[in-house]
Structures are given as C-alpha cells and as structure tokens.
Enzyme design. Structure first.
Site, PDB file in Angstrom:
ATOM      1  N   GLY A  46       0.731  -1.201  -0.126  1.00  0.00           N
ATOM      2  CA  GLY A  46      -0.016  -0.233   0.152  1.00  0.00           C
ATOM      3  C   GLY A  46       0.772   1.127   0.004  1.00  0.00           C
ATOM      4  O   GLY A  46       2.247   1.181   0.333  1.00  0.00           O
ATOM      5  N   GLN A  51       3.192   9.910   1.364  1.00  0.00           N
ATOM      6  CA  GLN A  51       4.401   9.107   1.536  1.00  0.00           C
ATOM      7  C   GLN A  51       5.209   9.401   0.368  1.00  0.00           C
ATOM      8  O   GLN A  51       6.572   9.078   0.414  1.00  0.00           O
ATOM      9  CB  GLN A  51       4.295   7.492   1.481  1.00  0.00           C
ATOM     10  CG  GLN A  51       3.629   7.182   2.938  1.00  0.00           C
ATOM     11  CD  GLN A  51       3.492   5.541   2.907  1.00  0.00           C
ATOM     12  OE1 GLN A  51       2.669   4.973   2.525  1.00  0.00           O
ATOM     13  NE2 GLN A  51       4.307   5.024   3.542  1.00  0.00           N
ATOM     14  N   CYS A 103       6.045  -0.197   7.410  1.00  0.00           N
ATOM     15  CA  CYS A 103       5.461   0.770   6.900  1.00  0.00           C
ATOM     16  C   CYS A 103       6.785   1.347   6.074  1.00  0.00           C
ATOM     17  O   CYS A 103       7.964   1.477   6.509  1.00  0.00           O
ATOM     18  CB  CYS A 103       5.162   1.966   7.935  1.00  0.00           C
ATOM     19  SG  CYS A 103       4.709   3.498   6.816  1.00  0.00           S
ATOM     20  N   LEU A 104       6.607   1.890   4.913  1.00  0.00           N
ATOM     21  CA  LEU A 104       7.698   2.203   3.681  1.00  0.00           C
ATOM     22  C   LEU A 104       8.216   3.450   4.410  1.00  0.00           C
ATOM     23  O   LEU A 104       9.443   3.743   4.133  1.00  0.00           O
ATOM     24  CB  LEU A 104       7.259   2.221   2.458  1.00  0.00           C
ATOM     25  CG  LEU A 104       6.630   1.094   1.800  1.00  0.00           C
ATOM     26  CD1 LEU A 104       6.311   1.455   0.446  1.00  0.00           C
ATOM     27  CD2 LEU A 104       7.781  -0.078   1.595  1.00  0.00           C
ATOM     28  N   HIS A 145      -4.390   1.277   7.839  1.00  0.00           N
ATOM     29  CA  HIS A 145      -3.083   1.665   7.749  1.00  0.00           C
ATOM     30  C   HIS A 145      -2.873   2.865   6.922  1.00  0.00           C
ATOM     31  O   HIS A 145      -2.447   3.904   7.384  1.00  0.00           O
ATOM     32  CB  HIS A 145      -2.032   0.728   7.707  1.00  0.00           C
ATOM     33  CG  HIS A 145      -0.645   1.270   7.453  1.00  0.00           C
ATOM     34  ND1 HIS A 145       0.399   0.678   8.403  1.00  0.00           N
ATOM     35  CD2 HIS A 145      -0.026   1.721   6.540  1.00  0.00           C
ATOM     36  CE1 HIS A 145       1.593   1.169   7.875  1.00  0.00           C
ATOM     37  NE2 HIS A 145       1.257   1.830   6.963  1.00  0.00           N
ATOM     38  N   GLU A 146      -3.427   2.978   5.672  1.00  0.00           N
ATOM     39  CA  GLU A 146      -3.215   3.904   4.756  1.00  0.00           C
ATOM     40  C   GLU A 146      -4.071   5.179   5.238  1.00  0.00           C
ATOM     41  O   GLU A 146      -3.652   6.305   4.870  1.00  0.00           O
ATOM     42  CB  GLU A 146      -3.689   3.292   3.405  1.00  0.00           C
ATOM     43  CG  GLU A 146      -2.959   2.333   2.954  1.00  0.00           C
ATOM     44  CD  GLU A 146      -1.537   2.358   3.180  1.00  0.00           C
ATOM     45  OE1 GLU A 146      -0.887   3.405   2.869  1.00  0.00           O
ATOM     46  OE2 GLU A 146      -0.758   1.371   3.229  1.00  0.00           O
ATOM     47  N   HIS A 149      -2.410   7.348   7.175  1.00  0.00           N
ATOM     48  CA  HIS A 149      -1.349   8.490   6.868  1.00  0.00           C
ATOM     49  C   HIS A 149      -2.169   9.622   6.391  1.00  0.00           C
ATOM     50  O   HIS A 149      -1.509  10.722   6.405  1.00  0.00           O
ATOM     51  CB  HIS A 149      -0.833   7.682   5.617  1.00  0.00           C
ATOM     52  CG  HIS A 149       0.237   6.686   5.947  1.00  0.00           C
ATOM     53  ND1 HIS A 149       1.269   7.146   6.474  1.00  0.00           N
ATOM     54  CD2 HIS A 149       0.641   5.234   5.411  1.00  0.00           C
ATOM     55  CE1 HIS A 149       2.454   6.010   6.849  1.00  0.00           C
ATOM     56  NE2 HIS A 149       1.905   4.957   6.056  1.00  0.00           N
TER      57      HIS A 149
HETATM   58  O1  GNR Z   1       4.257  -2.574   2.674  1.00  0.00           O
HETATM   59  C1  GNR Z   1       3.295  -2.421   3.612  1.00  0.00           C
HETATM   60  N1  GNR Z   1       3.249  -3.450   4.387  1.00  0.00           N
HETATM   61  C2  GNR Z   1       2.075  -3.349   5.286  1.00  0.00           C
HETATM   62  C3  GNR Z   1       2.055  -4.371   6.344  1.00  0.00           C
HETATM   63  C4  GNR Z   1       1.181  -4.570   7.299  1.00  0.00           C
HETATM   64  C5  GNR Z   1       0.422  -3.603   7.657  1.00  0.00           C
HETATM   65  C6  GNR Z   1       0.301  -2.525   6.615  1.00  0.00           C
HETATM   66  C7  GNR Z   1       1.096  -2.491   5.662  1.00  0.00           C
HETATM   67  S1  GNR Z   1       1.157  -0.985   4.466  1.00  0.00           S
HETATM   68  C8  GNR Z   1       2.805  -1.215   4.117  1.00  0.00           C
HETATM   69  C9  GNR Z   1       3.127   0.150   3.077  1.00  0.00           C
HETATM   70  C10 GNR Z   1       3.019   1.435   3.835  1.00  0.00           C
HETATM   71  O2  GNR Z   1       3.716   1.913   4.457  1.00  0.00           O
HETATM   72  N2  GNR Z   1       1.814   1.831   3.383  1.00  0.00           N
HETATM   73  O3  GNR Z   1       1.701   3.137   4.017  1.00  0.00           O
HETATM   74 NI    NI Z   2       2.633   3.192   5.879  1.00  0.00          NI
END
Ligand code: GNR
Ligand code: NI
Length: 179
Positions: A46, A51, A103-104, A145-146, A149
């Site tokens: 995601g 980001q 998270c990236l 999670h997204e 952000h």
């Molecule tokens: O790549 C991602 N893996 C992930 C694993 C578990 C829960 C959420 C994520 S999202 C993350 C990519 C990211 O930072 N998205 O904002």
């Molecule tokens: Ni993230």
C-alpha cells in the site's frame, strides 16, 4: 511512469492531514500511476500520497496475494492494483485483529497493531465513480493503515510508548550502521 522518493520519519510532512481531491482529473490519474510505480518498486502492499510528499487524500493498495507460474516455470505475483480517492471509513467491527505491520516510511521496523477486523469504506475510483464495501482480512488492516496516513497517523502511534521508543531507536541504529 515514475518512481518517486519516499518520505521517511521523522519528516514532519508525515504528520499533515491531507486534503480531499476536488475532482478526479487526468493529472490525478497520472499521479496514481506514479504511486503504483513507487509502491511496486519499494515492494509495499500500500502507499498513501503523503508518503511521496503529496498531501491529498489518495492511496493505492495491491496485496499481490496470488501467484501464477509462467512458461519458464517461475512463479510471479499477480498484480491486483486498486486506487482509492477520498476514502472514508463509515463503520468498523467490534471484533479486532492483530497484524505485524510495517511501513515504507519507517523502513524495516515491525510491530503488532490491533485494529477493527472489518471496516466499511466509501471511496472514489480513478474514473470518479463512488463505491462502498466492507473489507476484512489484510485488506481491512492495510486500508486502515493507509487512511491513518491521510490523517497524519503512523502505525507506531497505536503501540505503547516504550515499544515505539525501542522501534525508533532501532531504526536510528540501523541508519547509522548503514551510513
Ligand atoms: O508494505 C506495507 N506492508 C504493510 C504490512 C502490514 C500492514 C500495513 C502495511 S502497509 C505497508 C506499506 C506502507 O507503508 N503503506 O503506508
Ligand atoms: Ni505506511
């Protein structure tokens, strides 16, 4: 086609509340394409626009949870790209689930996060058409999670202060070791 640089902690842009998209234009579609390029290049499932430094309510998700075997006998993930514009959570389940999130923007650090197991989400697609769907499993986790952000919230905000401090210290150490 463009792979954009990913914003990492402690960049203050990650704390911004992103603005709704007023109209789904060709420029928005081109940017969504760049977000997919960036997400795949970084091996993420995601990515939220902030980001890559854009404070607009846009996110992309591809769980890539299926594989196919090519003629060469190699297996490769099947792409299943989805773009979500102005996504809103309209309902969540009482039942929760835990997932070891990463998270990236917080590279190579992971922690268990508990969230509602299911969420009902409303959004616009790349054509500007409205959708509403109840999500579950990893898609529900990733969506929450997204959307966090888009509101300036990171997964580490959902864990204890002690765990957060340990995780950020580990990230600091890893970066110093790499330098
Ligand atoms: O790549 C991602 N893996 C992930 C694993 C578990 C829960 C959420 C994520 S999202 C993350 C990519 C990211 O930072 N998205 O904002
Ligand atoms: Ni993230």
């Amino acid at each position: 086609m463009a792979v954009l640089p990913i914003v990492e902690v402690p960049d203050p842009r990650l704390r911004l509340v992103s603005e709704p998209v007023s109209e789904v234009t060709d420029a928005v579609r081109a940017f969504v394409g760049d977000m997919f390029d960036t997400m795949y290049a970084a091996h993420g499932i995601g990515l939220a626009a902030i980001q890559v430094g854009v404070a607009q309510r846009i996110l992309v998700i591809d769980l890539q949870d299926r594989e196919e075997t090519g003629e060469d006998g190699e297996t490769r993930p099947v792409r299943n790209p989805h773009a979500y514009i102005n996504p809103e959570i309209v309902a969540v389940s009482e039942e929760t689930s835990s997932y070891n999130e990463g998270c990236l923007s917080i590279p190579e650090q992971y922690a268990d996060v508990t969230r509602p197991a299911r969420c009902t989400v409303r959004w616009l697609d790349e054509q500007g058409a409205a959708h509403e769907e109840e999500l579950s499993g990893l898609l529900a986790t990733c969506m929450q999670h997204e959307i966090d952000h888009l509101n300036g919230v990171l997964f580490v905000d959902h864990i204890s202060r002690l765990k957060r401090q340990m995780l950020l210290k580990k990230l600091d150490k890893a970066r110093k070791g790499a330098a």
